[in-house]
Design a protein around this motif. Structure first.
Motif: not given
Length: 200
Positions: A73-97
């Motif tokens: 899985v890819y763990e992706i974290q970033f800030n946008h407009e004062n909000v902290f976002y965190e995603f876990q995305i399957a490397a095989r098909n790009g599905k958001i877990i």
């Protein structure tokens, strides 16, 4: 002698079939889990950004690829407009877990987890977003606390949100010890630390 040769041939065929089956199983597992093939880091980031209206590639994103629950899985974290976002995305098909946000009270996507924050937390988030020291600076701060350690001794570096504030979690393994630091992303202050032996 003929019977022995037949038994050897039969045994050899059985072994060959078992080996082929194992290779196929391993290949299928590698494909299914995303160990081979799948999406790239850039594609995973794009998928995450597409979930946040107005987010752009210019937003600082921290990406980690790891094996979790029998899949890459890819763990992706970033800030946008004062909000902290965190995603876990399957490397095989790009599905958001899994996806999570912190510091918001409204939900433009309708499918994200929410964390209610008070006015004080929102103000802290705004200040943090304006003065984020960055993960490289956080690494340097952590390394300065461990005499003799270098960048190659850092075993983990990720962003996280604690009580509505962005912090960098830095882990260093050096000279038989594991050091963990939580560093305030806005100020660079060390807000938490621990040390333990990793020798057994």
């Amino acid at each position: 002698m003929d019977n022995q040769e037949k038994q050897k041939n039969k045994k050899g065929k059985v072994i060959a079939i078992v080996v082929v089956v194992l290779v196929v199983i391993i290949a299928v597992f590698c494909w299914f889990s995303g160990l081979v093939g799948g999406i790239s880091e850039a594609e995973a980031k794009e998928i995450a950004y597409n979930q946040v209206p107005g987010a752009a590639q210019s937003d600082k994103a921290i990406v980690a690829k790891e094996f979790d629950d029998f899949r890459m899985v890819y763990e992706i974290q970033f800030n946008h407009e004062n909000v902290f976002y965190e995603f876990q995305i399957a490397a095989r098909n790009g599905k958001i877990i899994e996806q999570d946000t912190d510091g918001v009270t409204t939900n433009p996507q309708g499918n994200q987890d929410q964390s209610q924050s008070g006015a004080g937390d929102a103000q802290q988030d705004a200040q943090a977003a304006q003065s984020d020291i960055g993960i490289e600076a956080a690494k340097e701060i952590a390394l300065s606390q461990v005499s003799g350690a270098s960048a190659s001794d850092i075993t983990k570096a990720k962003a996280d949100s604690e009580h509505g504030k962005l912090v960098y979690e830095i882990e260093i393994q050096y000279d038989g010890q594991e050091y963990d630091f939580d560093i305030d992303a806005a100020t660079g202050n060390i807000v938490g630390s621990s040390q333990e032996s990793v020798l057994h």
